[in-house]
Write a protein that holds these residues in place. Structure first.
Motif, PDB file in Angstrom:
ATOM      1  N   ILE A  69       0.847  -1.201   0.000  1.00 21.35           N
ATOM      2  CA  ILE A  69       0.000   0.000   0.000  1.00 21.35           C
ATOM      3  C   ILE A  69       0.880   1.247   0.000  1.00 21.35           C
ATOM      4  CG2 ILE A  69      -1.607   1.356   1.412  1.00 21.35           C
ATOM      5  CD1 ILE A  69      -2.844  -1.356   2.297  1.00 21.35           C
ATOM      6  N   THR A  70       1.905   1.249   0.837  1.00 21.33           N
ATOM      7  CA  THR A  70       2.805   2.404   0.929  1.00 21.33           C
ATOM      8  C   THR A  70       3.533   2.621  -0.391  1.00 21.33           C
ATOM      9  OG1 THR A  70       3.105   1.959   3.281  1.00 21.33           O
ATOM     10  CG2 THR A  70       4.715   3.385   2.247  1.00 21.33           C
ATOM     11  N   THR A  71       4.011   1.520  -0.982  1.00 23.95           N
ATOM     12  CA  THR A  71       4.713   1.630  -2.264  1.00 23.95           C
ATOM     13  C   THR A  71       3.773   2.165  -3.338  1.00 23.95           C
ATOM     14  OG1 THR A  71       6.161  -0.203  -1.666  1.00 23.95           O
ATOM     15  CG2 THR A  71       6.030   0.346  -3.994  1.00 23.95           C
ATOM     16  N   ALA A  72       2.546   1.652  -3.391  1.00 26.90           N
ATOM     17  CA  ALA A  72       1.562   2.125  -4.382  1.00 26.90           C
ATOM     18  C   ALA A  72       1.225   3.589  -4.137  1.00 26.90           C
ATOM     19  CB  ALA A  72       0.306   1.264  -4.334  1.00 26.90           C
ATOM     20  N   ALA A  73       1.034   3.954  -2.862  1.00 28.74           N
ATOM     21  CA  ALA A  73       0.705   5.345  -2.525  1.00 28.74           C
ATOM     22  C   ALA A  73       1.867   6.258  -2.899  1.00 28.74           C
ATOM     23  CB  ALA A  73       0.374   5.466  -1.041  1.00 28.74           C
ATOM     24  N   LYS A  74       3.093   5.804  -2.626  1.00 29.84           N
ATOM     25  CA  LYS A  74       4.279   6.603  -2.963  1.00 29.84           C
ATOM     26  C   LYS A  74       4.375   6.801  -4.476  1.00 29.84           C
ATOM     27  CE  LYS A  74       9.251   6.572  -2.120  1.00 29.84           C
ATOM     28  NZ  LYS A  74      10.350   5.802  -1.562  1.00 29.84           N
ATOM     29  N   ARG A  75       4.138   5.703  -5.204  1.00 30.28           N
ATOM     30  CA  ARG A  75       4.184   5.785  -6.674  1.00 30.28           C
ATOM     31  C   ARG A  75       3.095   6.717  -7.190  1.00 30.28           C
ATOM     32  NH1 ARG A  75       4.107   0.685  -7.683  1.00 30.28           N
ATOM     33  NH2 ARG A  75       1.861   0.532  -7.907  1.00 30.28           N
ATOM     34  N   LYS A  76       1.871   6.571  -6.632  1.00 30.90           N
ATOM     35  CA  LYS A  76       0.775   7.450  -7.056  1.00 30.90           C
ATOM     36  C   LYS A  76       1.092   8.896  -6.710  1.00 30.90           C
ATOM     37  CE  LYS A  76      -3.001   4.146  -7.050  1.00 30.90           C
ATOM     38  NZ  LYS A  76      -4.271   3.744  -6.479  1.00 30.90           N
ATOM     39  N   TRP A  77       1.629   9.109  -5.486  1.00 33.56           N
ATOM     40  CA  TRP A  77       1.997  10.458  -5.076  1.00 33.56           C
ATOM     41  C   TRP A  77       3.058  11.020  -6.012  1.00 33.56           C
ATOM     42  CZ3 TRP A  77       0.471  14.573  -2.725  1.00 33.56           C
ATOM     43  CH2 TRP A  77       1.367  15.585  -2.430  1.00 33.56           C
ATOM     44  N   SER A  78       4.039  10.183  -6.331  1.00 35.60           N
ATOM     45  CA  SER A  78       5.103  10.614  -7.234  1.00 35.60           C
ATOM     46  C   SER A  78       4.516  10.963  -8.605  1.00 35.60           C
ATOM     47  CB  SER A  78       6.149   9.506  -7.361  1.00 35.60           C
ATOM     48  OG  SER A  78       7.201   9.914  -8.210  1.00 35.60           O
ATOM     49  N   ASP A  79       3.636  10.071  -9.116  1.00 39.19           N
ATOM     50  CA  ASP A  79       2.993  10.360 -10.406  1.00 39.19           C
ATOM     51  C   ASP A  79       2.173  11.644 -10.325  1.00 39.19           C
ATOM     52  OD1 ASP A  79       4.082   8.044 -11.406  1.00 39.19           O
ATOM     53  OD2 ASP A  79       2.205   6.861 -11.303  1.00 39.19           O
ATOM     54  N   PHE A  80       1.397  11.791  -9.220  1.00 38.39           N
ATOM     55  CA  PHE A  80       0.581  12.985  -9.027  1.00 38.39           C
ATOM     56  C   PHE A  80       1.469  14.224  -8.945  1.00 38.39           C
ATOM     57  CE2 PHE A  80      -1.156  16.035  -5.976  1.00 38.39           C
ATOM     58  CZ  PHE A  80      -2.294  16.440  -6.636  1.00 38.39           C
ATOM     59  N   PHE A  81       2.567  14.110  -8.198  1.00 40.55           N
ATOM     60  CA  PHE A  81       3.470  15.238  -8.015  1.00 40.55           C
ATOM     61  C   PHE A  81       4.111  15.635  -9.340  1.00 40.55           C
ATOM     62  CE2 PHE A  81       7.593  17.134  -6.879  1.00 40.55           C
ATOM     63  CZ  PHE A  81       7.158  18.165  -6.080  1.00 40.55           C
ATOM     64  N   ILE A  82       4.541  14.597 -10.073  1.00 37.95           N
ATOM     65  CA  ILE A  82       5.133  14.885 -11.399  1.00 37.95           C
ATOM     66  C   ILE A  82       4.081  15.529 -12.291  1.00 37.95           C
ATOM     67  CG2 ILE A  82       6.035  13.803 -13.503  1.00 37.95           C
ATOM     68  CD1 ILE A  82       7.506  11.817 -11.639  1.00 37.95           C
TER      69      ILE A  82
ATOM     70  N   ALA B  50       1.372  17.129 -11.363  1.00 37.02           N
ATOM     71  CA  ALA B  50       1.068  18.469 -10.844  1.00 37.02           C
ATOM     72  C   ALA B  50       2.174  19.426 -11.236  1.00 37.02           C
ATOM     73  CB  ALA B  50       0.888  18.429  -9.332  1.00 37.02           C
ATOM     74  N   GLY B  51       3.421  18.953 -11.126  1.00 38.83           N
ATOM     75  CA  GLY B  51       4.552  19.796 -11.523  1.00 38.83           C
ATOM     76  C   GLY B  51       4.476  20.144 -13.001  1.00 38.83           C
ATOM     77  N   THR B  52       4.155  19.140 -13.813  1.00 43.06           N
ATOM     78  CA  THR B  52       4.031  19.360 -15.259  1.00 43.06           C
ATOM     79  C   THR B  52       2.896  20.332 -15.535  1.00 43.06           C
ATOM     80  OG1 THR B  52       4.869  17.149 -15.685  1.00 43.06           O
ATOM     81  CG2 THR B  52       3.697  18.196 -17.481  1.00 43.06           C
ATOM     82  N   ASN B  53       1.729  20.077 -14.884  1.00 43.44           N
ATOM     83  CA  ASN B  53       0.579  20.969 -15.062  1.00 43.44           C
ATOM     84  C   ASN B  53       0.917  22.380 -14.606  1.00 43.44           C
ATOM     85  OD1 ASN B  53      -0.938  18.930 -16.150  1.00 43.44           O
ATOM     86  ND2 ASN B  53      -2.121  18.531 -14.291  1.00 43.44           N
ATOM     87  N   THR B  54       1.598  22.496 -13.485  1.00 44.40           N
ATOM     88  CA  THR B  54       1.966  23.812 -12.969  1.00 44.40           C
ATOM     89  C   THR B  54       2.900  24.511 -13.944  1.00 44.40           C
ATOM     90  OG1 THR B  54       1.729  23.022 -10.703  1.00 44.40           O
ATOM     91  CG2 THR B  54       2.999  25.007 -11.003  1.00 44.40           C
ATOM     92  N   LYS B  55       3.894  23.762 -14.465  1.00 44.80           N
ATOM     93  CA  LYS B  55       4.833  24.347 -15.426  1.00 44.80           C
ATOM     94  C   LYS B  55       4.102  24.761 -16.688  1.00 44.80           C
ATOM     95  CE  LYS B  55       9.263  23.455 -17.634  1.00 44.80           C
ATOM     96  NZ  LYS B  55       9.028  23.883 -18.940  1.00 44.80           N
ATOM     97  N   ASP B  56       3.197  23.858 -17.159  1.00 39.38           N
ATOM     98  CA  ASP B  56       2.417  24.187 -18.362  1.00 39.38           C
ATOM     99  C   ASP B  56       1.565  25.426 -18.122  1.00 39.38           C
ATOM    100  OD1 ASP B  56       3.491  22.054 -19.719  1.00 39.38           O
ATOM    101  OD2 ASP B  56       1.704  20.753 -19.510  1.00 39.38           O
ATOM    102  N   SER B  57       0.916  25.456 -16.932  1.00 37.41           N
ATOM    103  CA  SER B  57       0.071  26.612 -16.606  1.00 37.41           C
ATOM    104  C   SER B  57       0.922  27.863 -16.495  1.00 37.41           C
ATOM    105  CB  SER B  57      -0.666  26.391 -15.291  1.00 37.41           C
ATOM    106  OG  SER B  57      -1.623  25.373 -15.439  1.00 37.41           O
ATOM    107  N   ALA B  58       2.101  27.730 -15.881  1.00 33.45           N
ATOM    108  CA  ALA B  58       2.993  28.888 -15.746  1.00 33.45           C
ATOM    109  C   ALA B  58       3.458  29.339 -17.117  1.00 33.45           C
ATOM    110  CB  ALA B  58       4.175  28.535 -14.851  1.00 33.45           C
ATOM    111  N   ASP B  59       3.835  28.367 -17.957  1.00 35.28           N
ATOM    112  CA  ASP B  59       4.269  28.722 -19.314  1.00 35.28           C
ATOM    113  C   ASP B  59       3.123  29.380 -20.083  1.00 35.28           C
ATOM    114  OD1 ASP B  59       6.762  27.707 -18.813  1.00 35.28           O
ATOM    115  OD2 ASP B  59       6.447  25.789 -19.885  1.00 35.28           O
ATOM    116  N   PHE B  60       1.915  28.778 -19.925  1.00 34.90           N
ATOM    117  CA  PHE B  60       0.734  29.321 -20.600  1.00 34.90           C
ATOM    118  C   PHE B  60       0.455  30.741 -20.109  1.00 34.90           C
ATOM    119  CE2 PHE B  60      -3.886  29.950 -20.719  1.00 34.90           C
ATOM    120  CZ  PHE B  60      -4.112  29.866 -22.084  1.00 34.90           C
TER     121      PHE B  60
END
Length: 166
Positions: free
Chosen positions: A120-133, A135-145
């Motif tokens: 569960i922790t590994t899956a949550a960490k992976r999901k968090w990492s995917d979400f964070f990446i 979110a980071g991508t979305n934030t960068k895209d939004s910032a660039d936009f």
């Protein structure tokens, strides 16, 4: 007087003879008493030897019987102690088996839960990492936009200001 002396002698002789007969009877009686005393002494000695022997044999039998009874009691007590200890060991062994089984079952259950938690922790960490990446991508895209829009607005505003003469 001669007759008196003769009569006196006759009585004296009769008295002496009577005393002799009594003395012989008494001597026979004393001889019998001595014989009976010797017989009684022998009997007393024999009875003493028999009784002393019986006392010794009784004491010996008593000591042997006491030793035998004591040995039997010691053996019985030892047997009771052994059986009690054996019974106690069986009870403890049985309880230890139950405790070991419970501990093993608990360990297996906890190991399963730990493995599950790791998953569960590994899956949550992976999901968090995917979400964070993401979110980071979305934030960068939004910032660039936003930066691109901002630049375009600035350029449009500058252009409008230049056209309007400001």
């Amino acid at each position: 007087m001669a007759h008196f002396v003769q009569e006196l002698r006759h009585r004296f002789s009769a008295s002496t003879e009577l005393l002799m007969n009594i003395s012989k009877g008494m001597q026979g009686f004393f001889d019998k008493l001595v014989g009976e005393s010797k017989t009684l002494g022998c009997h007393a000695k024999r009875v003493d030897e028999i009784q002393t022997k019986q006392i010794f044999e009784f004491q010996k039998e008593y000591e042997e019987q006491s030793r035998s009874v004591a040995e039997k009691l010691i053996a019985d007590v030892s047997s009771l102690v052994y059986h009690h200890m054996h019974y106690q060991k069986e009870l403890v062994d049985e309880r230890l088996v139950e405790l070991t089984e419970t501990v093993t079952e608990n360990k297996r259950f906890l190991d399963g839960r730990v493995t599950s938690m790791v998953g569960i922790t590994t899956a949550a960490k992976r999901k968090w990492s995917d979400f964070f990446i993401q979110a980071g991508t979305n934030t960068k895209d939004s910032a660039d936009f936003s930066a691109a829009k901002h630049c375009r607005m600035e350029a449009s505003l500058e252009n409008w200001l230049r056209i309007e003469g400001f």
